[in-house]
Design a protein around this motif. Structure first.
Motif, PDB file in Angstrom:
ATOM      1  N   ALA A 106       1.662  15.393 -10.436  1.00  0.00           N
ATOM      2  CA  ALA A 106       2.341  14.561 -10.879  1.00  0.00           C
ATOM      3  C   ALA A 106       3.071  14.056 -10.108  1.00  0.00           C
ATOM      4  CB  ALA A 106       2.916  15.117 -12.300  1.00  0.00           C
ATOM      5  N   ASN A 107       3.786  14.752  -9.201  1.00  0.00           N
ATOM      6  CA  ASN A 107       4.716  14.489  -8.247  1.00  0.00           C
ATOM      7  C   ASN A 107       4.062  13.700  -7.039  1.00  0.00           C
ATOM      8  OD1 ASN A 107       7.552  15.158  -8.892  1.00  0.00           O
ATOM      9  ND2 ASN A 107       7.133  17.382  -7.952  1.00  0.00           N
ATOM     10  N   MET A 108       2.868  13.929  -6.535  1.00  0.00           N
ATOM     11  CA  MET A 108       2.298  13.052  -5.881  1.00  0.00           C
ATOM     12  C   MET A 108       2.067  11.627  -6.437  1.00  0.00           C
ATOM     13  SD  MET A 108      -0.056  15.996  -4.456  1.00  0.00           S
ATOM     14  CE  MET A 108      -1.571  15.106  -3.623  1.00  0.00           C
ATOM     15  N   LEU A 109       1.518  11.526  -7.543  1.00  0.00           N
ATOM     16  CA  LEU A 109       1.222  10.337  -8.376  1.00  0.00           C
ATOM     17  C   LEU A 109       2.300   9.376  -8.508  1.00  0.00           C
ATOM     18  CD1 LEU A 109      -1.466  11.279 -10.986  1.00  0.00           C
ATOM     19  CD2 LEU A 109      -1.956  10.356  -9.012  1.00  0.00           C
ATOM     20  N   SER A 114       6.660   5.290  -7.071  1.00  0.00           N
ATOM     21  CA  SER A 114       7.878   4.946  -6.938  1.00  0.00           C
ATOM     22  C   SER A 114       8.467   4.893  -5.366  1.00  0.00           C
ATOM     23  CB  SER A 114       8.843   6.016  -7.740  1.00  0.00           C
ATOM     24  OG  SER A 114       8.996   7.311  -7.132  1.00  0.00           O
ATOM     25  N   GLY A 115       7.732   5.532  -4.646  1.00  0.00           N
ATOM     26  CA  GLY A 115       8.146   5.872  -3.227  1.00  0.00           C
ATOM     27  C   GLY A 115       9.401   6.906  -2.933  1.00  0.00           C
ATOM     28  N   SER A 116       9.892   7.300  -3.995  1.00  0.00           N
ATOM     29  CA  SER A 116      11.375   8.096  -3.881  1.00  0.00           C
ATOM     30  C   SER A 116      10.936   9.614  -4.253  1.00  0.00           C
ATOM     31  CB  SER A 116      12.114   7.582  -5.017  1.00  0.00           C
ATOM     32  OG  SER A 116      13.366   8.508  -4.886  1.00  0.00           O
ATOM     33  N   ALA A 117      11.251  10.731  -3.464  1.00  0.00           N
ATOM     34  CA  ALA A 117      11.109  12.077  -3.771  1.00  0.00           C
ATOM     35  C   ALA A 117      12.051  12.460  -4.665  1.00  0.00           C
ATOM     36  CB  ALA A 117      11.197  12.887  -2.468  1.00  0.00           C
ATOM     37  N   VAL A 118      13.281  11.931  -4.420  1.00  0.00           N
ATOM     38  CA  VAL A 118      14.333  12.205  -5.367  1.00  0.00           C
ATOM     39  C   VAL A 118      14.022  11.688  -6.955  1.00  0.00           C
ATOM     40  CG1 VAL A 118      16.924  11.824  -6.148  1.00  0.00           C
ATOM     41  CG2 VAL A 118      16.228  12.182  -3.786  1.00  0.00           C
ATOM     42  N   ALA A 119      13.542  10.627  -7.244  1.00  0.00           N
ATOM     43  CA  ALA A 119      13.040  10.059  -8.513  1.00  0.00           C
ATOM     44  C   ALA A 119      11.912  11.050  -8.887  1.00  0.00           C
ATOM     45  CB  ALA A 119      12.677   8.605  -8.396  1.00  0.00           C
ATOM     46  N   SER A 120      10.961  11.473  -8.103  1.00  0.00           N
ATOM     47  CA  SER A 120      10.045  12.366  -8.599  1.00  0.00           C
ATOM     48  C   SER A 120      10.616  13.687  -9.078  1.00  0.00           C
ATOM     49  CB  SER A 120       9.057  12.588  -7.382  1.00  0.00           C
ATOM     50  OG  SER A 120       8.323  11.314  -7.292  1.00  0.00           O
ATOM     51  N   SER A 121      11.289  14.117  -8.326  1.00  0.00           N
ATOM     52  CA  SER A 121      12.049  15.626  -8.737  1.00  0.00           C
ATOM     53  C   SER A 121      12.449  15.572 -10.029  1.00  0.00           C
ATOM     54  CB  SER A 121      12.594  16.062  -7.583  1.00  0.00           C
ATOM     55  OG  SER A 121      13.733  15.324  -7.463  1.00  0.00           O
ATOM     56  N   SER A 149       7.189  19.915  -3.813  1.00  0.00           N
ATOM     57  CA  SER A 149       5.952  18.900  -3.870  1.00  0.00           C
ATOM     58  C   SER A 149       6.643  17.481  -3.979  1.00  0.00           C
ATOM     59  CB  SER A 149       5.044  19.109  -5.173  1.00  0.00           C
ATOM     60  OG  SER A 149       5.717  19.293  -6.266  1.00  0.00           O
ATOM     61  N   ALA A 150       7.713  17.491  -4.350  1.00  0.00           N
ATOM     62  CA  ALA A 150       8.277  16.057  -4.408  1.00  0.00           C
ATOM     63  C   ALA A 150       8.155  15.122  -3.336  1.00  0.00           C
ATOM     64  CB  ALA A 150       9.655  16.029  -5.114  1.00  0.00           C
ATOM     65  N   ILE A 365       4.386   9.173  11.500  1.00  0.00           N
ATOM     66  CA  ILE A 365       4.364  10.069  10.430  1.00  0.00           C
ATOM     67  C   ILE A 365       4.666  11.369  10.933  1.00  0.00           C
ATOM     68  CG2 ILE A 365       2.184  11.414   9.154  1.00  0.00           C
ATOM     69  CD1 ILE A 365       2.574   8.347   8.311  1.00  0.00           C
ATOM     70  N   ILE A 366       4.720  11.569  12.134  1.00  0.00           N
ATOM     71  CA  ILE A 366       5.266  12.952  12.546  1.00  0.00           C
ATOM     72  C   ILE A 366       6.961  13.012  12.328  1.00  0.00           C
ATOM     73  CG2 ILE A 366       6.073  14.455  14.653  1.00  0.00           C
ATOM     74  CD1 ILE A 366       3.403  13.411  16.031  1.00  0.00           C
ATOM     75  N   ILE A 367       7.391  11.904  12.472  1.00  0.00           N
ATOM     76  CA  ILE A 367       9.205  11.958  12.156  1.00  0.00           C
ATOM     77  C   ILE A 367       9.261  11.877  10.847  1.00  0.00           C
ATOM     78  CG2 ILE A 367      10.908  10.281  12.118  1.00  0.00           C
ATOM     79  CD1 ILE A 367      10.439   9.344  14.902  1.00  0.00           C
ATOM     80  N   VAL A 368       8.555  11.154   9.960  1.00  0.00           N
ATOM     81  CA  VAL A 368       8.794  11.080   8.437  1.00  0.00           C
ATOM     82  C   VAL A 368       8.481  12.294   7.945  1.00  0.00           C
ATOM     83  CG1 VAL A 368       8.083  10.090   6.240  1.00  0.00           C
ATOM     84  CG2 VAL A 368       8.499   8.589   8.351  1.00  0.00           C
ATOM     85  N   PHE A 369       7.211  13.201   8.303  1.00  0.00           N
ATOM     86  CA  PHE A 369       6.814  14.418   7.852  1.00  0.00           C
ATOM     87  C   PHE A 369       8.248  15.653   8.178  1.00  0.00           C
ATOM     88  CE2 PHE A 369       2.773  16.592   6.627  1.00  0.00           C
ATOM     89  CZ  PHE A 369       3.433  17.763   6.182  1.00  0.00           C
ATOM     90  N   ASN A 370       8.498  15.530   9.310  1.00  0.00           N
ATOM     91  CA  ASN A 370       9.780  16.470   9.524  1.00  0.00           C
ATOM     92  C   ASN A 370      10.869  16.336   8.788  1.00  0.00           C
ATOM     93  OD1 ASN A 370       9.465  18.343  12.226  1.00  0.00           O
ATOM     94  ND2 ASN A 370       8.561  16.339  12.673  1.00  0.00           N
ATOM     95  N   LEU A 371      11.298  14.912   8.475  1.00  0.00           N
ATOM     96  CA  LEU A 371      12.467  14.697   7.702  1.00  0.00           C
ATOM     97  C   LEU A 371      12.265  14.812   6.141  1.00  0.00           C
ATOM     98  CD1 LEU A 371      13.583  11.420   9.625  1.00  0.00           C
ATOM     99  CD2 LEU A 371      14.527  13.954   9.672  1.00  0.00           C
ATOM    100  N   CYS A 372      11.028  14.758   5.880  1.00  0.00           N
ATOM    101  CA  CYS A 372      10.588  15.052   4.469  1.00  0.00           C
ATOM    102  C   CYS A 372      10.906  16.865   4.116  1.00  0.00           C
ATOM    103  CB  CYS A 372       9.054  14.779   4.221  1.00  0.00           C
ATOM    104  SG  CYS A 372       8.701  13.035   3.770  1.00  0.00           S
ATOM    105  N   ILE A 373      10.457  17.420   5.247  1.00  0.00           N
ATOM    106  CA  ILE A 373      11.009  18.925   5.060  1.00  0.00           C
ATOM    107  C   ILE A 373      12.420  19.235   4.728  1.00  0.00           C
ATOM    108  CG2 ILE A 373      10.788  21.226   6.169  1.00  0.00           C
ATOM    109  CD1 ILE A 373       8.320  20.408   7.383  1.00  0.00           C
ATOM    110  N   GLY A 374      13.218  18.171   5.581  1.00  0.00           N
ATOM    111  CA  GLY A 374      14.835  18.240   5.691  1.00  0.00           C
ATOM    112  C   GLY A 374      15.025  18.038   4.383  1.00  0.00           C
ATOM    113  N   THR A 375      14.543  17.157   3.240  1.00  0.00           N
ATOM    114  CA  THR A 375      15.061  17.014   2.014  1.00  0.00           C
ATOM    115  C   THR A 375      14.730  18.095   0.973  1.00  0.00           C
ATOM    116  OG1 THR A 375      12.733  16.191   1.300  1.00  0.00           O
ATOM    117  CG2 THR A 375      14.427  14.546   2.356  1.00  0.00           C
ATOM    118  N   ILE A 376      14.063  19.095   1.422  1.00  0.00           N
ATOM    119  CA  ILE A 376      14.226  20.277   0.593  1.00  0.00           C
ATOM    120  C   ILE A 376      14.733  21.431   0.990  1.00  0.00           C
ATOM    121  CG2 ILE A 376      12.048  19.490  -0.698  1.00  0.00           C
ATOM    122  CD1 ILE A 376      10.337  21.371   1.126  1.00  0.00           C
ATOM    123  N   THR A 377      15.496  21.572   2.049  1.00  0.00           N
ATOM    124  CA  THR A 377      16.052  22.680   2.812  1.00  0.00           C
ATOM    125  C   THR A 377      17.629  22.428   2.739  1.00  0.00           C
ATOM    126  OG1 THR A 377      15.964  21.413   4.871  1.00  0.00           O
ATOM    127  CG2 THR A 377      14.296  22.868   4.335  1.00  0.00           C
TER     128      THR A 377
END
Length: 434
Positions: A106-109, A114-121, A149-150, A365-377
């Motif tokens: 559901a978070n992936m969908l 929405s394009g927002s991890a915060v909105a998903s979570s 997963s968000a 993709i490498i930059i964004v992937f790294n920074l996505c991890i930062g949103t949950i740490t």
């Protein structure tokens, strides 16, 4: 004053202001103006800074961000999350710990729409947490699954962070970046599901009740209008029917019509929705504007060239350089939001990556992937904060259950980094990159 001294002034002032709790955008703006004043007159510095702010945000492509933000807010209030959750339950209902897997899917969908991890979570976590608690799931585990997963939705298009990277990287194709994010985003979600599976088996979390084919078909058909948003927007961008900016406006209209059809949004709700999206948009746009001042200072003093020369002097091995950049980005992501981090570090690291022969789409993709991890740490991860708040838990109690999820996402990051075809296969297939 040489580049080293200017760089020290810039980064020391920005760092000091961040330590004392100054908002990131203000810290970047003040630090950049002071650094500029060390090489120009104060009057010229203020005039140039003002010009850079307006130049930085005077881009037609940038309109996609406020529209996608507005579309996300509409969907967050428009009853779309529950339909996606029900659809995800149909897909994952037979797995052990099915509600945890439902949360991931559901978070992936929802994130992809929405394009927002915060909105998903917030939206998915708020829906799933009570369901999982009733089924005997530990709240800490449920919160960890939701938080981990968000961020997958920040990689699966449409992604505001990828749009920002496209702008600051010198015109990298937004369509190519969108297509490049699909497989890494799916791998992120699958990695979370693998971890959730083993934990569910260990604690004896059962699968969901079986449903008939007709029940599953009815749920899926109910979710199709919501899922069609991605097909319409991304399909139109890829086929060249409209640009990413035009696609974002279409997303707003479609989400609004769908919410009116579902009768989950009324006319009286629109002022609040517009105000919420305006607040978020103002923060992002102001950040882009002040980051343009920093980019000018760094370009004028050749700070990126200096940093590149320093990195290349440490090692000529591309693998080592990529590992160093990943490590830096992972650390930066723990205390800086993705948007300012992309704006600051893309001009520094992208020239180095291109010298190593790395495609700019893959590097995005490498930059964004790294920074996505930062949103949950910790200490500043926004998804970590929101997910913990939704679960009514303290952050400290959620970090330990998140550790295996951190491990799997870092492993996937390394795979994505050193196997570029994972990102580039779909863009190449569609003729978006050579």
């Amino acid at each position: 004053m040489d580049a080293v001294q200017v760089a020290l002034i810039l980064f020391l002032i920005v760092g000091f202001l961040l330590v004392i709790g100054t908002p990131i955008s203000v810290a970047i703006g003040v630090g950049s103006v002071v650094a500029m004043a060390s090489i120009l007159d104060l009057d010229k510095s203020l005039l140039t800074s003002t010009q850079r702010i307006f130049t930085g945000i005077n881009t037609f492509s940038l309109l996609a961000i406020p529209f996608f933000i507005l579309a996300g807010v509409i969907m967050n209030n428009g009853g779309i999350a529950i339909r996606l959750v029900n659809c995800a339950k149909v897909l994952t209902g037979r797995l052990p710990g099915s509600l945890a897997h439902t949360n991931v899917v559901a978070n992936m969908l929802f994130g992809s729409i929405s394009g927002s991890a915060v909105a998903s979570s917030a939206a998915v976590g708020g829906t799933m947490a009570p369901l999982q608690e009733r089924e005997g799931y530990k709240r800490e585990f449920s919160a960890a699954v939701n938080i981990a997963s968000a961020p997958a939705g920040m990689l699966i298009p449409p992604s505001n962070t990828l749009i920002v990277y496209a702008l600051v990287s010198g015109g990298t194709s937004i369509a190519a970046l969108f297509m490049a994010g699909y497989v890494p985003g799916l791998l992120w979600g699958l990695g979370c599901m693998v971890v959730a599976y083993f934990i569910a088996k260990k604690h004896g979390y059962k699968s969901d009740q079986k449903i008939t084919f007709l029940q599953g078909l009815r749920v899926f058909l109910d979710a199709i209008p919501s899922l069609l948003l991605v097909v319409i927007v991304i399909g139109g961008i890829i086929r060249g029917i409209f640009t990413a900016t035009e696609g974002s406006a279409i997303a707003v209209v479609y989400a609004l019509l769908l919410s009116f059809i579902y009768r989950t949004i009324k006319i009286k709700d629109l002022p609040k929705i517009l105000l919420d999206s305006t607040r978020t948009t103002a923060i992002v746009i102001f950040m882009i504007g002040v980051s343009s001042i920093m980019s000018w200072v760094m370009a004028f003093t050749n700070i990126p060239g200096m940093i590149a020369a320093t990195l290349l002097s440490l090692s000529e091995n591309p693998i080592m350089i990529l590992l160093i950049m990943n490590l830096v980005l992972l650390v930066i992501g723990t205390f800086m939001d993705p948007t300012p981090a992309v704006l600051i570090f893309t001009p520094i690291f992208l020239p180095i990556a291109m010298n190593l022969g790395i495609d700019p789409v893959h590097f995005g993709i490498i930059i964004v992937f790294n920074l996505c991890i930062g949103t949950i740490t910790p200490p500043v991860g926004p998804v970590l904060f929101v997910g913990s708040k939704v679960a009514n838990l303290k952050i400290e109690s959620v970090v330990k259950p998140l550790l295996p999820f951190y491990g799997i996402t870092v492993i996937i990051l390394l795979v994505v980094t050193f196997y570029p075809e994972i990102s580039l296969a779909i863009p190449k297939l569609l003729g978006l990159v050579k």
